[in-house]
Design an enzyme around this catalytic site. Structure first.
Site, PDB file in Angstrom:
ATOM      1  N   ASP A  62      59.559  32.488  43.512  1.00 41.26           N
ATOM      2  CA  ASP A  62      59.595  31.598  44.670  1.00 41.26           C
ATOM      3  C   ASP A  62      58.202  30.983  44.795  1.00 41.26           C
ATOM      4  OD1 ASP A  62      60.437  30.143  46.799  1.00 41.26           O
ATOM      5  OD2 ASP A  62      60.868  31.837  48.116  1.00 41.26           O
ATOM      6  N   SER A  63      58.163  29.791  45.387  1.00 43.36           N
ATOM      7  CA  SER A  63      56.965  28.944  45.315  1.00 43.36           C
ATOM      8  C   SER A  63      55.825  29.360  46.220  1.00 43.36           C
ATOM      9  CB  SER A  63      57.380  27.529  45.662  1.00 43.36           C
ATOM     10  OG  SER A  63      58.126  27.543  46.873  1.00 43.36           O
ATOM     11  N   GLY A  64      56.114  30.137  47.257  1.00 38.48           N
ATOM     12  CA  GLY A  64      55.026  30.631  48.097  1.00 38.48           C
ATOM     13  C   GLY A  64      55.023  30.133  49.530  1.00 38.48           C
ATOM     14  N   GLY A  65      55.520  28.941  49.763  1.00 40.45           N
ATOM     15  CA  GLY A  65      55.439  28.365  51.110  1.00 40.45           C
ATOM     16  C   GLY A  65      56.205  29.177  52.131  1.00 40.45           C
ATOM     17  N   ASP A 112      58.376  23.953  49.237  1.00 45.49           N
ATOM     18  CA  ASP A 112      59.177  23.263  50.242  1.00 45.49           C
ATOM     19  C   ASP A 112      58.608  23.526  51.625  1.00 45.49           C
ATOM     20  OD1 ASP A 112      59.856  25.960  49.956  1.00 45.49           O
ATOM     21  OD2 ASP A 112      61.967  25.672  50.438  1.00 45.49           O
ATOM     22  N   GLN A 123      66.790  21.269  52.061  1.00 43.78           N
ATOM     23  CA  GLN A 123      66.476  21.677  53.440  1.00 43.78           C
ATOM     24  C   GLN A 123      67.285  20.816  54.411  1.00 43.78           C
ATOM     25  OE1 GLN A 123      64.920  24.344  54.326  1.00 43.78           O
ATOM     26  NE2 GLN A 123      63.892  24.948  52.432  1.00 43.78           N
ATOM     27  N   GLY A 153      66.305  27.437  53.696  1.00 50.62           N
ATOM     28  CA  GLY A 153      66.293  27.351  55.157  1.00 50.62           C
ATOM     29  C   GLY A 153      67.386  28.149  55.836  1.00 50.62           C
ATOM     30  N   ASP A 195      69.241  35.960  46.174  1.00 50.05           N
ATOM     31  CA  ASP A 195      68.214  37.003  46.108  1.00 50.05           C
ATOM     32  C   ASP A 195      68.113  37.616  47.483  1.00 50.05           C
ATOM     33  OD1 ASP A 195      66.588  34.502  47.150  1.00 50.05           O
ATOM     34  OD2 ASP A 195      65.390  36.264  47.642  1.00 50.05           O
ATOM     35  N   CYS A 249      81.203  55.052  40.060  1.00 48.52           N
ATOM     36  CA  CYS A 249      80.034  54.182  39.858  1.00 48.52           C
ATOM     37  C   CYS A 249      79.369  54.548  38.536  1.00 48.52           C
ATOM     38  CB  CYS A 249      79.048  54.330  41.005  1.00 48.52           C
ATOM     39  SG  CYS A 249      77.525  53.389  40.739  1.00 48.52           S
ATOM     40  N   CYS A 291      76.283  53.672  37.550  1.00 46.71           N
ATOM     41  CA  CYS A 291      74.817  53.583  37.548  1.00 46.71           C
ATOM     42  C   CYS A 291      74.242  54.889  37.008  1.00 46.71           C
ATOM     43  CB  CYS A 291      74.287  53.273  38.940  1.00 46.71           C
ATOM     44  SG  CYS A 291      74.132  54.677  40.035  1.00 46.71           S
ATOM     45  N   CYS A 315      74.636  57.878  39.560  1.00 52.02           N
ATOM     46  CA  CYS A 315      75.974  58.441  39.842  1.00 52.02           C
ATOM     47  C   CYS A 315      76.704  58.924  38.587  1.00 52.02           C
ATOM     48  CB  CYS A 315      76.869  57.397  40.512  1.00 52.02           C
ATOM     49  SG  CYS A 315      76.272  56.820  42.103  1.00 52.02           S
ATOM     50  N   HIS A 349      70.952  52.871  42.382  1.00 48.31           N
ATOM     51  CA  HIS A 349      72.372  52.710  42.703  1.00 48.31           C
ATOM     52  C   HIS A 349      72.633  51.369  43.395  1.00 48.31           C
ATOM     53  CE1 HIS A 349      76.409  53.389  44.189  1.00 48.31           C
ATOM     54  NE2 HIS A 349      75.953  52.888  45.318  1.00 48.31           N
TER      55      HIS A 349
HETATM   56  N1  GUN Z   1      63.564  32.186  50.741  1.00 48.69           N
HETATM   57  C1  GUN Z   1      64.541  32.184  51.686  1.00 48.69           C
HETATM   58  N2  GUN Z   1      64.710  30.924  52.185  1.00 48.69           N
HETATM   59  C2  GUN Z   1      63.829  30.129  51.539  1.00 48.69           C
HETATM   60  C3  GUN Z   1      63.529  28.728  51.619  1.00 48.69           C
HETATM   61  O1  GUN Z   1      64.109  27.963  52.393  1.00 48.69           O
HETATM   62  N3  GUN Z   1      62.529  28.271  50.791  1.00 48.69           N
HETATM   63  C4  GUN Z   1      61.876  29.092  49.922  1.00 48.69           C
HETATM   64  N4  GUN Z   1      60.921  28.561  49.155  1.00 48.69           N
HETATM   65  N5  GUN Z   1      62.134  30.403  49.842  1.00 48.69           N
HETATM   66  C5  GUN Z   1      63.102  30.915  50.635  1.00 48.69           C
HETATM   67 ZN    ZN Z   2      75.790  54.626  41.644  1.00 45.04          ZN
END
Ligand code: GUN
Ligand code: ZN
Length: 347
Positions: free
Chosen positions: A60-63, A114, A158, A185, A235, A273, A275, A278, A310
């Site tokens: 992810d870009s950091g912002g 962003d 966005q 967002g 994620d 499961c 994993c 388990c 798990h």
């Molecule tokens: N992680 C969760 N939402 C966002 C988003 O809107 N922008 C970025 N860069 N990371 C996120």
């Molecule tokens: Zn498991």
């Protein structure tokens, strides 16, 4: 994607992470840019080498991290201004600098910088500015990107909960023809109905063949619904974070293994499961029981490690099964079965 913010999935070695079936994990540019920093990343040859991970990484870009972590971050057209959490010196993260850091990290998928506003913000004018600025920042990211042939830059849609704004943003972003597209967002506590409308509106306007990534989601039920709405990638820190609080994610809901009811429960976290935690010993696993994890409770960190294994395996397997159900054209049945199990024990 499990989240390994600091180039480490908390509690797992890279080998254990691979055992969960993970092919792609997430690192954060903001954190790696501060520590170990760009010079060390360049010296070692990127984040794959740094963490001993030869599978894929998305950064992810950091912002977003800055705005969500630091009260004092201030966004201008230039970039995001903030004070270093280490020594308080003023710093500026621009789209160009974020891309330069991600080029040094060498992640397989990189995200544009962003301008993120929480969806629940009522400030329409600020939301519009953030959406339009994110488009301008995408252009700056595309221009700054040194390795488009080996690192896939994703744009981020966005526009808050305003469907017209989302539509405009989709049109602008799609025209830039990035290899993948994220919907940002969200995951900020908006009502599920609003969330679904935004995802549905965006996926309806995105190219069929490019991956669509909803950022910061989520819970198993959100994943299954979002896939039905046309999303592909997600994620979330939740499965790993909740493991550290003693919670096991299963098809029948989340179990808190610190609860006394598990003190002599010698069954695996979830029957069947596969994993490492388990899977029975005769099948090469550890054959861990709920009683053992209950016994370790909060004091012995291995309990959290086993639950992390798990939980990550559970979510990745869930997504794999969703993919298989789509390939076999039986996703509606899959959704019914998933919710049937999840709500089986609830009134
Ligand atoms: N992680 C969760 N939402 C966002 C988003 O809107 N922008 C970025 N860069 N990371 C996120
Ligand atoms: Zn498991």
């Amino acid at each position: 994607m499990p989240v390994a913010t600091q180039a480490s999935l908390k509690g797992l070695t890279p080998e254990q992470l691979a055992q969960t079936g993970c092919m792609l994990c997430l690192n954060n540019t903001y954190h790696l840019g501060l520590k170990p920093g760009q010079a060390v990343l360049d010296q070692v040859g990127g984040a794959h080498k740094l963490q001993g991970w030869d599978r894929n990484i998305l950064t992810d870009s950091g912002g977003f991290q800055m705005v969500s972590l630091l009260k004092l971050a201030k966004v201008t057209e230039e970039g995001v201004r903030f004070l270093s959490p280490h020594d308080g010196t003023p710093m500026l993260l621009t789209p160009e600098h974020s891309i330069s850091l991600q080029n040094s990290i060498g992640s397989d998928i990189i995200m544009q910088l962003d301008d993120v506003i929480v969806t629940t913000s009522p400030d329409h004018a600020r939301m519009k500015e953030a959406m339009e600025r994110s488009v301008r920042w995408l252009d700056r990211c595309i221009d700054a990107h040194k390795y488009p042939e080996r690192q896939n830059l994703f744009c981020i849609i966005q526009g808050g909960l305003d469907l017209e704004m989302r539509k405009q943003c989709c049109a602008e972003m799609v025209a830039r023809d990035t290899p993948g597209i994220a919907i940002g967002g969200l995951s900020g506590g908006e009502a599920k109905e609003e969330y679904c409308k935004v995802v549905d509106t965006c996926t309806g306007l995105l190219p069929e063949k490019k991956p669509r990534y909803v950022m910061g989601v989520g819970y198993p039920e959100d994943l299954i619904v979002s896939v039905a709405l046309g999303a592909d990638m997600f994620d979330c820190v939740w499965p790993t974070r909740t493991a550290r609080f003693g919670n096991a994610v299963t098809s029948y809901g989340t179990l808190n293994l610190r609860n006394h009811s598990y003190v002599a429960d010698f069954s695996p976290i979830e029957e069947g499961c596969e994993c490492t935690c388990c899977r029975p010993a005769e099948k090469g696993g550890l054959g861990i029981t709920k009683a053992y994890i209950h016994h370790l409770a909060a004091k012995e960190t291995v309990g959290a490690h086993l639950l992390t294994m798990h939980n990550v395996h559970y979510l990745l397997t869930l997504m794999g099964s969703a993919r298989q159900a789509i390939i076999e054209d039986r996703y509606p049945d899959f959704v019914r079965e998933f919710f049937g199990k999840l709500y089986k024990n609830r009134s």
